[in-house]
Design a protein around this motif. Sequence first.
Motif: not given
Length: 274
Positions: A190-214
Amino acid sequence: MRRTVLLLSLAAMTLTSCGSKKKIAELEAKNKEIQDLLNTATMKLNTCLAEKNSLTDQVDYLKKNNSDLHNTMATLSSKDAANVEKSLEMIKEKDLKITRLQDALTRKDSVTLALVTSIKRAVGINDPDIEVNVEKGVVYISIADKLLFKSGSYQVSDKAKEVLGKVAAIVKDKPNFECMVEGHTDNVPIKNPVLQDNWDLSVKRATSIVRILQEDFNIEPQRLVAAGRGEYIPLESNDTADGRARNRRTRIYVLPKIDQFYDMIEKEMKNQTK
């Protein structure tokens, strides 16, 4: 007349001879039987004598060792004896510490089992895409990404908040535990203007859930951890669509703080000394 007497004498001698042969045969058979019994008894006697000699040798060896040990103990100085006693005390102390540590670990396992049971009850969702389990002593909730995100996105869907609300309730109920959100992807690039690779996608998904929990469920941020594992810990082969779907997941770990774990061990050891 004389001829008749002669015939009778011959007949008597023949009968006597037959009786003697039969008697001899019986005696020979009896003699063979007795000889067999004698041979068997002789073999058993020889075996017993050999065993006796072996036991006698062992007794002599043990007596010698015992004598040597007594002689060694007798030659020990008072200082040597004190050192031996000190070493024995140290060994006993180490054994006691190991036993206490094992008791603490057993207690931790009991806490983990109770936590799994309470989480399963709290989640209360009969869905194959939601799994509650233990890995290496750590409790986790695994949620398939199709329940949380659209393909290639890290924006949490509104439908997912029902599940995350149940997770938040569990975390709130365990104030001494931390919550780590860990994202996983398949190996499709995966690669787009926001996500460089699957590392980025996995981390951003984790931070998205963390923000909702907070932000939505008021979980203290100092108790939250966001992590991404990319595509590198797959559950199944990425060669099939089903395998890739299994690999796209988010794990939410509910785990005791490491310092609290050591505190638990220390308290257990103190309790053992009382």
